[in-house]
Motif scaffolding. Sequence first.
Motif, PDB file in Angstrom:
ATOM      1  N   SER A  39      11.276  18.127  10.637  1.00 60.02           N
ATOM      2  CA  SER A  39      10.625  17.894   9.344  1.00 60.02           C
ATOM      3  C   SER A  39      11.705  17.901   8.272  1.00 60.02           C
ATOM      4  O   SER A  39      12.515  18.829   8.195  1.00 60.02           O
ATOM      5  CB  SER A  39       9.573  18.962   9.061  1.00 60.02           C
ATOM      6  N   VAL A  40      11.751  16.836   7.471  1.00 64.07           N
ATOM      7  CA  VAL A  40      12.813  16.660   6.474  1.00 64.07           C
ATOM      8  C   VAL A  40      12.184  16.557   5.086  1.00 64.07           C
ATOM      9  O   VAL A  40      11.260  15.759   4.870  1.00 64.07           O
ATOM     10  CB  VAL A  40      13.642  15.393   6.767  1.00 64.07           C
ATOM     11  N   ALA A  41      12.671  17.354   4.165  1.00 59.68           N
ATOM     12  CA  ALA A  41      12.236  17.282   2.770  1.00 59.68           C
ATOM     13  C   ALA A  41      13.351  16.638   1.946  1.00 59.68           C
ATOM     14  O   ALA A  41      14.499  17.084   1.994  1.00 59.68           O
ATOM     15  CB  ALA A  41      11.929  18.680   2.239  1.00 59.68           C
ATOM     16  N   VAL A  42      13.014  15.579   1.230  1.00 57.38           N
ATOM     17  CA  VAL A  42      13.975  14.877   0.384  1.00 57.38           C
ATOM     18  C   VAL A  42      13.622  15.170  -1.072  1.00 57.38           C
ATOM     19  O   VAL A  42      12.498  14.875  -1.515  1.00 57.38           O
ATOM     20  CB  VAL A  42      13.952  13.360   0.642  1.00 57.38           C
TER      21      VAL A  42
ATOM     22  N   GLY B  61      19.941  23.573   6.151  1.00 58.72           N
ATOM     23  CA  GLY B  61      19.095  23.770   7.323  1.00 58.72           C
ATOM     24  C   GLY B  61      19.951  23.814   8.580  1.00 58.72           C
ATOM     25  O   GLY B  61      21.061  23.276   8.625  1.00 58.72           O
ATOM     26  N   GLU B  62      19.437  24.445   9.636  1.00 59.97           N
ATOM     27  CA  GLU B  62      20.209  24.644  10.867  1.00 59.97           C
ATOM     28  C   GLU B  62      20.652  23.328  11.496  1.00 59.97           C
ATOM     29  O   GLU B  62      21.729  23.239  12.077  1.00 59.97           O
ATOM     30  CB  GLU B  62      19.370  25.456  11.853  1.00 59.97           C
ATOM     31  N   ARG B  63      19.831  22.282  11.389  1.00 53.03           N
ATOM     32  CA  ARG B  63      20.157  20.984  12.003  1.00 53.03           C
ATOM     33  C   ARG B  63      20.597  19.962  10.956  1.00 53.03           C
ATOM     34  O   ARG B  63      20.525  18.750  11.192  1.00 53.03           O
ATOM     35  CB  ARG B  63      18.944  20.445  12.763  1.00 53.03           C
TER      36      ARG B  63
ATOM     37  N   GLY C 297       9.121  25.469   4.794  1.00 48.87           N
ATOM     38  CA  GLY C 297       8.401  24.694   5.804  1.00 48.87           C
ATOM     39  C   GLY C 297       9.167  23.517   6.350  1.00 48.87           C
ATOM     40  O   GLY C 297       8.729  22.905   7.333  1.00 48.87           O
ATOM     41  N   ALA C 298      10.298  23.159   5.742  1.00 49.45           N
ATOM     42  CA  ALA C 298      11.093  22.018   6.201  1.00 49.45           C
ATOM     43  C   ALA C 298      12.243  22.502   7.067  1.00 49.45           C
ATOM     44  O   ALA C 298      12.875  23.520   6.769  1.00 49.45           O
ATOM     45  CB  ALA C 298      11.626  21.216   5.020  1.00 49.45           C
ATOM     46  N   ASP C 299      12.522  21.750   8.138  1.00 50.38           N
ATOM     47  CA  ASP C 299      13.673  22.082   8.984  1.00 50.38           C
ATOM     48  C   ASP C 299      14.988  21.768   8.267  1.00 50.38           C
ATOM     49  O   ASP C 299      15.959  22.504   8.405  1.00 50.38           O
ATOM     50  CB  ASP C 299      13.608  21.297  10.298  1.00 50.38           C
ATOM     51  N   VAL C 300      15.000  20.645   7.539  1.00 52.03           N
ATOM     52  CA  VAL C 300      16.194  20.209   6.824  1.00 52.03           C
ATOM     53  C   VAL C 300      15.778  19.762   5.424  1.00 52.03           C
ATOM     54  O   VAL C 300      14.776  19.061   5.257  1.00 52.03           O
ATOM     55  CB  VAL C 300      16.911  19.059   7.550  1.00 52.03           C
ATOM     56  N   THR C 301      16.554  20.158   4.423  1.00 50.73           N
ATOM     57  CA  THR C 301      16.304  19.729   3.047  1.00 50.73           C
ATOM     58  C   THR C 301      17.475  18.886   2.560  1.00 50.73           C
ATOM     59  O   THR C 301      18.639  19.303   2.666  1.00 50.73           O
ATOM     60  CB  THR C 301      16.121  20.938   2.114  1.00 50.73           C
ATOM     61  N   VAL C 302      17.163  17.698   2.043  1.00 55.03           N
ATOM     62  CA  VAL C 302      18.177  16.798   1.481  1.00 55.03           C
ATOM     63  C   VAL C 302      17.965  16.762  -0.030  1.00 55.03           C
ATOM     64  O   VAL C 302      16.916  16.299  -0.503  1.00 55.03           O
ATOM     65  CB  VAL C 302      18.056  15.378   2.066  1.00 55.03           C
ATOM     66  N   ARG C 303      18.941  17.265  -0.777  1.00 52.50           N
ATOM     67  CA  ARG C 303      18.868  17.203  -2.241  1.00 52.50           C
ATOM     68  C   ARG C 303      19.782  16.080  -2.714  1.00 52.50           C
ATOM     69  O   ARG C 303      21.017  16.175  -2.598  1.00 52.50           O
ATOM     70  CB  ARG C 303      19.273  18.547  -2.865  1.00 52.50           C
ATOM     71  N   LEU C 304      19.171  15.023  -3.207  1.00 47.93           N
ATOM     72  CA  LEU C 304      19.925  13.831  -3.606  1.00 47.93           C
ATOM     73  C   LEU C 304      20.576  14.055  -4.964  1.00 47.93           C
ATOM     74  O   LEU C 304      19.895  14.283  -5.971  1.00 47.93           O
ATOM     75  CB  LEU C 304      19.002  12.605  -3.651  1.00 47.93           C
TER      76      LEU C 304
END
Length: 378
Positions: A297-300, A341-343, A364-371
Amino acid sequence: MRRTLLPLLVVLAGLVALAVPAAPALSRYGALPRAADGPLNLLLAGVDVEYDDSAGVWPYPPKPESFLGRTDTIVLAQVHPDGQTDLLSIPRDTWVSVPGWGMSKINAANRHGGPEVLAATVQELTGVRVDAHVLLSLGAVRALTDAAGGVTVEVGQRMKYDDNAGKLHIDLQPGRQRLSGEQAEGFLRFRKDNLGDIGRVQRQQAYLTALVNQARSPLNWWRLPRMVGALHEHTRSDLSRGEVGALLGAALRGPRVQSHTVPGNYGAGGTWTADRAALAELVREHFRDPNDPRNLSVAVVNVGAPAGSAARMQARLRGLGYSNVTISNGPREGGPTTLSGERAGDVQRDVGFGQLTAAPGVAGADVTVRLGSDTPAN
């Protein structure tokens, strides 16, 4: 020499005769078995026959097969390299959101936009990416069953039903028995019981399990070319040779099949309403490849990029097969794009830029991408 050569030629001729039915499939999909790097997610769908109601005869004749009708059977199969196979049956009356169309029964998704829209709908429902699809015409069950020499199943109740318009005539007694192709079609299409569509799903699973078990037996291997030929004649698929090789490699290890059904309850108008929480738990337990970042699960979050960047990144990741990508805007801040995030390192390769950080991510997200400010405008 002649006494030795003649039996050998007879045997070779017999082998060639057995292999001939599979020749068209081999020319299209021929591949050597191989060990895949991970599981393959395959969408299997049986397409309803459509009848020409403009014809001047009754019953209406079937239209030429286009594979664009409603889907009578929908199964998501996850095949692991070691042969472990999980099947998720999706009731055809499941109420879903069809991309580009709106709310509908899932059996209409193929008619709205073909197998690509059906695959996108299944992916949205389950959160599992679809690697390839196989559509089967109504004739596939008859042809495959007959090529297998019949399929032995347990008929749980008396089945008697006639549909002259659909040219469907079912007359089966209860008990364990070997069904012909015509009988197997009736067994799978029968709906006049208290379970409705769920009863059909249970019979589909029983049929598939019995068919796989028969195919695994060495006593039936001589039938495999005919079965392959029957399938090829009645299917349309986007499988690549590499994917076929992976399926063959898994099959040689001995397929072990486990069946599941989308949990839920009957809703208005006979629809099936999926229990999303229970489905998510089922998918997490049986259909997740922990090594594939596309299942994360990825949060952008847009914190310093041009307007619309989060939506563009979501579309990019979804195009690469990520099935669970959410977007939002965060407090504006300077600096480059960061991933946490770990991955995060696995996702960074697909994002294409940005720096790894140990900062907390979105809950709740596995990975978070902050643009950030280094995000390309387009």
